[in-house]
Design a protein around this motif. Structure first.
Motif, PDB file in Angstrom:
ATOM      1  N   GLN A   1       8.634   6.382   2.102  1.00 15.99           N
ATOM      2  CA  GLN A   1       9.730   5.563   2.469  1.00 15.99           C
ATOM      3  C   GLN A   1      10.129   4.969   3.787  1.00 15.99           C
ATOM      4  O   GLN A   1      10.675   3.898   3.987  1.00 15.99           O
ATOM      5  CB  GLN A   1      11.120   6.278   1.901  1.00 15.99           C
ATOM      6  N   VAL A   2       9.503   6.073   4.707  1.00 15.37           N
ATOM      7  CA  VAL A   2       9.776   5.395   6.085  1.00 15.37           C
ATOM      8  C   VAL A   2       8.876   4.256   6.490  1.00 15.37           C
ATOM      9  O   VAL A   2       9.191   3.142   7.119  1.00 15.37           O
ATOM     10  CB  VAL A   2       9.281   6.610   7.195  1.00 15.37           C
ATOM     11  N   ILE A   3       7.631   4.141   5.887  1.00 14.88           N
ATOM     12  CA  ILE A   3       6.704   2.969   6.093  1.00 14.88           C
ATOM     13  C   ILE A   3       7.211   1.951   5.410  1.00 14.88           C
ATOM     14  O   ILE A   3       7.303   0.666   5.898  1.00 14.88           O
ATOM     15  CB  ILE A   3       5.242   3.514   5.351  1.00 14.88           C
ATOM     16  N   ILE A   4       7.977   1.993   4.241  1.00 12.34           N
ATOM     17  CA  ILE A   4       8.382   0.855   3.578  1.00 12.34           C
ATOM     18  C   ILE A   4       9.683   0.113   4.267  1.00 12.34           C
ATOM     19  O   ILE A   4       9.779  -0.967   4.454  1.00 12.34           O
ATOM     20  CB  ILE A   4       8.785   1.185   1.807  1.00 12.34           C
TER      21      ILE A   4
ATOM     22  N   ALA B   1       1.047  -1.116   0.110  1.00 14.82           N
ATOM     23  CA  ALA B   1      -0.025  -0.123  -0.145  1.00 14.82           C
ATOM     24  C   ALA B   1       0.792   1.191   0.043  1.00 14.82           C
ATOM     25  O   ALA B   1       0.395   2.237  -0.837  1.00 14.82           O
ATOM     26  CB  ALA B   1      -1.198  -0.100   1.313  1.00 14.82           C
ATOM     27  N   ALA B   2       1.971   1.172   0.697  1.00 11.76           N
ATOM     28  CA  ALA B   2       2.880   2.395   0.627  1.00 11.76           C
ATOM     29  C   ALA B   2       3.465   2.625  -0.783  1.00 11.76           C
ATOM     30  O   ALA B   2       3.671   3.587  -1.052  1.00 11.76           O
ATOM     31  CB  ALA B   2       4.022   2.087   1.923  1.00 11.76           C
ATOM     32  N   GLN B   3       3.932   1.716  -1.496  1.00 14.16           N
ATOM     33  CA  GLN B   3       4.368   1.664  -2.893  1.00 14.16           C
ATOM     34  C   GLN B   3       3.394   2.210  -3.526  1.00 14.16           C
ATOM     35  O   GLN B   3       3.649   3.152  -4.304  1.00 14.16           O
ATOM     36  CB  GLN B   3       4.801   0.228  -3.237  1.00 14.16           C
TER      37      GLN B   3
ATOM     38  N   SER C   1       3.344  15.370  -4.703  1.00 13.18           N
ATOM     39  CA  SER C   1       4.350  16.164  -4.458  1.00 13.18           C
ATOM     40  C   SER C   1       5.764  15.297  -4.040  1.00 13.18           C
ATOM     41  O   SER C   1       5.459  14.302  -3.177  1.00 13.18           O
ATOM     42  CB  SER C   1       4.484  16.771  -3.188  1.00 13.18           C
ATOM     43  N   PRO C   2       6.735  14.997  -4.513  1.00  8.61           N
ATOM     44  CA  PRO C   2       8.020  14.195  -4.332  1.00  8.61           C
ATOM     45  C   PRO C   2       8.425  14.414  -2.950  1.00  8.61           C
ATOM     46  O   PRO C   2       9.015  13.289  -2.489  1.00  8.61           O
ATOM     47  CB  PRO C   2       8.773  14.613  -5.282  1.00  8.61           C
ATOM     48  N   ASP C   3       8.008  15.519  -2.276  1.00 11.61           N
ATOM     49  CA  ASP C   3       8.501  15.741  -0.978  1.00 11.61           C
ATOM     50  C   ASP C   3       7.788  14.736   0.039  1.00 11.61           C
ATOM     51  O   ASP C   3       8.482  14.395   1.283  1.00 11.61           O
ATOM     52  CB  ASP C   3       8.281  17.042  -0.463  1.00 11.61           C
ATOM     53  N   LEU C   4       6.742  14.421  -0.328  1.00 12.81           N
ATOM     54  CA  LEU C   4       5.843  13.220   0.541  1.00 12.81           C
ATOM     55  C   LEU C   4       6.158  11.874   0.267  1.00 12.81           C
ATOM     56  O   LEU C   4       6.087  11.091   1.366  1.00 12.81           O
ATOM     57  CB  LEU C   4       4.379  13.529   0.248  1.00 12.81           C
TER      58      LEU C   4
ATOM     59  N   ASP D   1      10.205  -3.342   6.257  1.00 15.49           N
ATOM     60  CA  ASP D   1      11.412  -4.372   5.686  1.00 15.49           C
ATOM     61  C   ASP D   1      12.044  -4.862   7.002  1.00 15.49           C
ATOM     62  O   ASP D   1      12.337  -5.777   7.185  1.00 15.49           O
ATOM     63  CB  ASP D   1      12.114  -3.566   4.928  1.00 15.49           C
ATOM     64  N   ARG D   2      12.182  -3.809   8.033  1.00 12.71           N
ATOM     65  CA  ARG D   2      12.830  -4.115   9.112  1.00 12.71           C
ATOM     66  C   ARG D   2      12.175  -5.040  10.047  1.00 12.71           C
ATOM     67  O   ARG D   2      12.690  -6.151  10.549  1.00 12.71           O
ATOM     68  CB  ARG D   2      13.106  -2.899   9.950  1.00 12.71           C
ATOM     69  N   LEU D   3      10.837  -4.929  10.108  1.00  8.06           N
ATOM     70  CA  LEU D   3       9.991  -6.005  10.693  1.00  8.06           C
ATOM     71  C   LEU D   3      10.140  -7.133  10.012  1.00  8.06           C
ATOM     72  O   LEU D   3       9.874  -8.250  10.579  1.00  8.06           O
ATOM     73  CB  LEU D   3       8.551  -5.355  10.951  1.00  8.06           C
ATOM     74  N   GLN D   4       9.849  -7.142   8.506  1.00 10.05           N
ATOM     75  CA  GLN D   4       9.819  -8.391   7.978  1.00 10.05           C
ATOM     76  C   GLN D   4      11.264  -9.233   8.154  1.00 10.05           C
ATOM     77  O   GLN D   4      11.291 -10.485   8.473  1.00 10.05           O
ATOM     78  CB  GLN D   4       9.909  -8.124   6.547  1.00 10.05           C
TER      79      GLN D   4
END
Length: 372
Positions: free
Chosen positions: A188-191, A170-172, A180-183, A195-198
């Motif tokens: 990227q924080v969510i992704i 969903a984040a991707q 806005s690319p700034d968002l 990944d860290r939890l995975q």
């Protein structure tokens, strides 16, 4: 003439010699194989037999023990006298209590006494040093905790893993729709966190996914592999000492699992030594020995590997000493709390056990594994 009849001569082949009854020493010699202290007594307290472990504990020969009044070996002899009379009179068949065993030139040994009647009139008195009893209870708790942890980890990991893929996907998708690319920083924080939890979930499930690959293991090859990895990560300020018993035989096991278990223990120890490494006096010892006639995991083994990983660090914090093998429990800032949990799991898959004895300046992780 009077005939003299001679008595027939009985040859040795025709003699019928009844078998001699076995002595107490012969009947009870199996007790000498036990690490627990065992005496066989009569209801009046006379000792008929004492095993080798009891000889060692009392510091006197069994020839002195046998024939003596066994209750006199205790700090409160009247307790055992009363119990022996009750068991001998069939008032009860077994009884347990705690007592103090008198020893030559040493303080009394606290023991747990088990008195039970045999099929005949002889009474078996088994003595378990309270330290040994406490260790058995601790090992039993560790085994039960490990089993509960295993089920908890597997169930929790699967419950976490299923929605993680959806969150990341969903984040991707959201990132592609943002004007806005700034968002993109937030997606990227969510992704990244997904990944860290995975990765964490994969580590939790790793011991249960990978098949147990059994082969011949030389424990010193395992130690040397781990030693080289530790020295590569900490090239200065850390001395890694080899104290090996080269007579230890090879045994059947999973070499990679044992390497990973030892890495986890040694890496934890090395990180705890950070201050001493900075001072240049950090020390890590790999010590191997053979333990004979040892009991762990409710089983007795003729031979077992005893592998110690010893460091001169600050010790395990008192607040987590009883929980260091629990998942997600760490005494280090930023630690995952999985290293020792996974190490215990890998060692238990070899019918072994890890124990920890820690105080400031000396922490000893002891690995026990049965040997052939």
């Amino acid at each position: 003439m009077t005939a003299i009849r001679s008595n027939p001569v009985t040859t040795p082949a025709t003699l019928s010699v009844p078998p001699s009854a076995p002595t107490n020493a012969e009947r009870y010699k199996a007790f000498d194989l036990l690490a627990t202290l065992v005496a066989v007594v009569r209801s009046d307290g006379e000792a008929l037999y004492a095993n080798a472990a009891l000889e060692d504990a009392l510091g006197i020969s069994r020839r002195v023990i046998v024939g003596a009044h066994f209750p006199d070996s205790f700090t409160q002899p009247e307790n055992l006298r009363t119990i022996l009379k009750g068991v001998g009179g069939n008032d009860f068949s077994a009884l347990r209590y705690d007592a103090g065993l008198l020893r030559m030139s040493r303080d009394p040994l606290p023991v747990h006494v088990i008195v039970s009647l045999t099929e005949g009139t002889e009474i078996i008195v088994e003595l378990l040093p309270l330290e040994q009893q406490a260790r058995q209870d601790r090992e039993e708790r560790l085994a039960e905790q490990a089993l509960a942890n295993k089920e908890l980890i597997r169930n929790l990991a699967h419950e976490i893993k299923n929605p993680l893929g959806g969150i990341r996907g969903a984040a991707q998708l959201l990132e592609m729709e943002l004007a806005s690319p700034d968002l993109n920083e937030y997606t990227q924080v969510i992704i990244h966190e997904a990944d860290r939890l995975q990765s964490l979930v994969d580590r939790l499930l790793a011991p249960h996914r990978k098949a147990h690959v059994v082969g011949d293991v030389n424990i010193h090859e395992v130690c040397e592999r781990v030693r080289s990895l530790i020295l590569a990560e900490f090239p200065r300020g850390l001395e890694v000492v080899q104290d090996y018993d080269t007579s230890i035989p090879e045994f059947r096991g999973d070499r990679e699992q044992l390497i990973q278990a030892l890495i986890n223990i040694a890496h934890n120890a090395s990180q705890a030594l950070s201050e001493r490494i900075a001072q240049g006096d950090a020390r890590l010892i790999f010590r191997t020995r053979v333990a004979r006639q040892t009991t762990f995991g409710k089983q007795r083994y003729r031979l077992a590997l005893e592998l110690h990983v010893i460091d001169n660090g600050p010790g395990v914090p008192d607040s987590i000493k009883d929980r260091i093998f629990y998942p997600l429990v760490s005494g280090r800032e930023g630690g995952s709390g999985l290293g020792l949990t996974l190490a215990q799991t890998f060692i238990q898959q070899h019918q072994g056990l890890i124990e920890c004895d820690s105080q400031p300046g000396l922490t000893d992780f002891k690995v026990l594994i049965p040997l052939p």
